[in-house]
Design a protein around this motif. Structure first.
Motif, PDB file in Angstrom:
ATOM      1  N   ALA A 186       0.915  -1.408   0.051  1.00  0.00           N
ATOM      2  CA  ALA A 186      -0.059   0.052  -0.076  1.00  0.00           C
ATOM      3  C   ALA A 186       0.801   0.959  -0.061  1.00  0.00           C
ATOM      4  O   ALA A 186       0.411   2.246  -0.102  1.00  0.00           O
ATOM      5  N   GLN A 205      -0.834   6.470  -3.409  1.00  0.00           N
ATOM      6  CA  GLN A 205      -1.833   5.498  -3.300  1.00  0.00           C
ATOM      7  C   GLN A 205      -3.172   5.562  -2.764  1.00  0.00           C
ATOM      8  O   GLN A 205      -4.280   4.927  -3.180  1.00  0.00           O
ATOM      9  N   THR A 206      -2.930   6.243  -1.356  1.00  0.00           N
ATOM     10  CA  THR A 206      -4.134   6.278  -0.567  1.00  0.00           C
ATOM     11  C   THR A 206      -4.611   7.644  -0.564  1.00  0.00           C
ATOM     12  O   THR A 206      -5.497   7.932   0.214  1.00  0.00           O
ATOM     13  N   ASN A 216      -4.760   5.330  -6.964  1.00  0.00           N
ATOM     14  CA  ASN A 216      -5.107   3.731  -6.201  1.00  0.00           C
ATOM     15  C   ASN A 216      -5.591   2.770  -7.231  1.00  0.00           C
ATOM     16  O   ASN A 216      -5.215   1.558  -7.163  1.00  0.00           O
ATOM     17  N   ARG A 262      -4.647  -1.309  -7.433  1.00  0.00           N
ATOM     18  CA  ARG A 262      -5.941  -2.299  -7.465  1.00  0.00           C
ATOM     19  C   ARG A 262      -5.977  -3.249  -8.738  1.00  0.00           C
ATOM     20  O   ARG A 262      -5.981  -4.462  -8.640  1.00  0.00           O
ATOM     21  N   PRO A 298     -11.036   1.155  -1.729  1.00  0.00           N
ATOM     22  CA  PRO A 298      -9.651   1.125  -2.509  1.00  0.00           C
ATOM     23  C   PRO A 298      -8.705   0.294  -1.810  1.00  0.00           C
ATOM     24  O   PRO A 298      -8.803   0.213  -0.383  1.00  0.00           O
ATOM     25  N   THR A 335      -6.876   0.775   1.968  1.00  0.00           N
ATOM     26  CA  THR A 335      -7.821   1.524   2.916  1.00  0.00           C
ATOM     27  C   THR A 335      -8.320   0.552   4.077  1.00  0.00           C
ATOM     28  O   THR A 335      -8.611   0.960   5.080  1.00  0.00           O
ATOM     29  N   THR A 363      -7.334  11.560   2.634  1.00  0.00           N
ATOM     30  CA  THR A 363      -7.044  10.286   2.126  1.00  0.00           C
ATOM     31  C   THR A 363      -8.273   9.464   1.657  1.00  0.00           C
ATOM     32  O   THR A 363      -9.680  10.067   1.711  1.00  0.00           O
TER      33      THR A 363
END
Length: 533
Positions: free
Chosen positions: A280, A286-287, A293, A297, A323, A326, A484
């Motif tokens: 992650a 990414q978040t 993201n 994924r 996502p 998370t 986020t």
């Protein structure tokens, strides 16, 4: 009660990672310390979580104390990601090496803590009839220790074997030749399912919410690697404290959308090989960016489809409701491969929900699954559950459970307005589960110890978080989380796994190093945001 009547300088509740270090540090400062632990031994979550396949998802060499270099040098981890038994052995070694057990009452659960304003002290009552008093109350109760058993109709009717992963028995549990059902596919489910499948006659996995999981890439640690780590432990710890998550890992310097597809795949390949939840953190955005993201994924979804042979089963195993990252990405050993076995069946509870537990198994909306054993891998009432199960009363008899009825409210994750001389270790409002919990425990306990010393130096009796400081910190935590993608997931970070629990993102998400600087500034300013009296 008068000052003279107070039994101890401090009481520590819990003998896990935080509680052991709290007793060590406060005792080293010359304080009279007493600890209480509901289990028979030390270890906290690692005492109870003995389910098959249980491992830590932080590398062993980082998931260890840094306060004593001799301890770092003498202990040698056998694997990259330690098993529960090895972590427990380590914590037992620490308890024995520093003679910490004698300070704890084991098999003793604290039932209530009540603050006396006149004496500026706490009265602590236990289920064994012990009552004692202390100036300072250290809540080292853990954030993943209050188990959650879902209230499924007929749950207690089942006549076969029944276990919860967070309360696993100390005797060996055999799955050989048995029809086993596992309810839940969070971390404990994902770690235990491959092990159970090896010997069970049949394994039925009841999945409500699929989770992203990355292979651990676990391996034995070589003598050469261990020697290198031990020679450079000081620098490794420095980098860990300067990082976002308390380990010496930093994201790629560019965002996922700032590099071309080939470079992006190279980075994802690299972090896939690193294994586990660190995926992650491959790219810094990414978040925070849904578009970024999506690239992570899609990469992981393609991996799952490569591993799982049946496309329909792969569809059911791929999350569609959050996502990636998370919810905490799980670290597994052969999880997705398990669904290629002939003796394993996946039941998608979104399509066919459980209606009841019967005498002989689990009935969904379309089938009765006859079982010999049910394993509840249903997790915990995280972050606040262990505190809410104690009757904690502060100034004027106010109850913590009432003060937190809309979600936990702390100042810098360490203190609560209306509850003087009470400190919480690695709880809500701190990086907590988003960082290395061992270094987090040391960070918190060192801060608490210094605060207590400050009170002594200034002849003060109490320290209490100001209401305004709490308001500002809660707002800061909410703002950080809102920036986020994390609030988009119905995760235990949000309390979403517990019916009726307020939906609030509970940890501080601004990073371990940033948080450390903030709490240091509070202390250096003479405890700004606190009333010292």
């Amino acid at each position: 009660m008068t000052t003279r009547d107070i039994d101890h300088d401090a009481v520590v509740i819990g003998a896990g990672l935080s509680g052991l270090y709290a007793v060590y540090r406060l005792r080293a400062d010359g304080l009279d310390v007493r600890g209480f632990e509901s289990a028979e031994g030390v270890g906290g979550t690692w005492y109870h979580n003995r389910y098959p396949g249980a491992r830590c998802d932080v590398e062993s060499i980082d998931y260890s104390y840094s306060f004593d270099d001799d301890l770092q040098q003498e202990w040698t981890w056998s694997e990259r990601f330690a098993t529960q038994s090895e972590i427990l052995a380590y914590l037992e070694h620490v308890a024995d090496r520093f003679d910490l057990r004698k300070h704890f009452d084991f098999l003793t659960r604290v039932t209530s803590t009540v603050y006396d304003e006149d004496a500026a002290a706490w009265t602590i009552t236990t289920d064994t009839g012990v009552t004692t008093t202390a100036r300072f109350l250290i809540m080292a109760t853990g954030v993943l220790s209050a188990t959650n058993r879902p209230d499924i109709p007929g749950r207690d009717r089942f006549e076969g074997e029944s276990y919860h992963t967070g309360e696993w028995p100390h005797h060996e549990v055999s799955f050989a030749g048995k029809r086993v059902g596992v309810i839940g596919t969070g971390s404990s489910g994902i770690q235990s399912i491959p092990v159970i499948a090896e010997t069970a006659e049949q394994l039925v996995v009841f999945q409500r919410s699929p989770n992203y999981s990355i292979p651990a890439g676990n391996r034995p640690l070589t003598e050469e690697y261990i020697a290198e780590v031990k020679a450079n432990y000081a620098e490794r710890r420095r980098l860990s404290r300067e990082s976002g998550g308390g380990t010496p890992n930093f994201p790629y310097p560019k965002g996922a959308l700032e590099v071309d597809e080939a470079e992006r795949k190279r980075i994802y390949d690299e972090w896939w090989q690193r294994g586990g939840y660190l995926f992650a953190k491959a790219f810094p955005d990414q978040t925070t960016s849904l578009e970024a993201n999506d690239t992570a994924r899609e990469y992981v979804e393609a991996k799952i489809r490569e591993i799982v042979k049946d496309p329909a089963v792969a569809d059911d195993l791929i999350p569609t409701d959050h996502p990636i990252g998370t919810k905490r990405i799980v670290t597994d050993s052969g999880y997705f491969e398990t669904f290629n076995r002939d003796n394993v069946k996946l039941v998608n509870l979104r399509k066919t929900p459980i209606e009841e537990i019967t005498d002989t198994g689990v009935r969904t909306s379309d089938h009765l699954y006859e079982l010999d054993m049910i394993v509840y891998a249903t997790g915990f009432d995280a972050m606040t559950g262990s505190l809410s199960r104690i009757d904690i009363r502060g100034r004027g008899g106010r109850k913590l459970v009432d003060e937190w009825s809309a979600g936990p409210r702390t100042y810098i994750g360490l203190a609560v307005h209306g509850f003087p001389n009470m400190f919480i270790v690695t709880g809500p409002g701190s990086p907590s589960v988003l960082a290395n919990m061992v270094l987090g425990a040391e960070q918190h306990v060192d801060w608490i110890s210094d605060c207590i010393s400050y009170l002594g130096e200034h002849d003060a009796k109490s320290v209490e978080a100001d209401a305004e400081a709490v308001d500002e910190w809660v707002a800061e935590c909410n703002a950080k989380a809102s920036a986020t993608l994390f609030p988009q997931a119905n995760s235990w970070y949000m309390g979403a796994n517990i019916e009726g629990k307020p939906r609030v993102f509970m940890p501080y998400i601004g990073g371990f190093a940033n948080y450390g600087r903030i709490i240091d500034e509070v202390a250096d300013s003479g405890y700004k945001g606190f009333t010292v009296s």
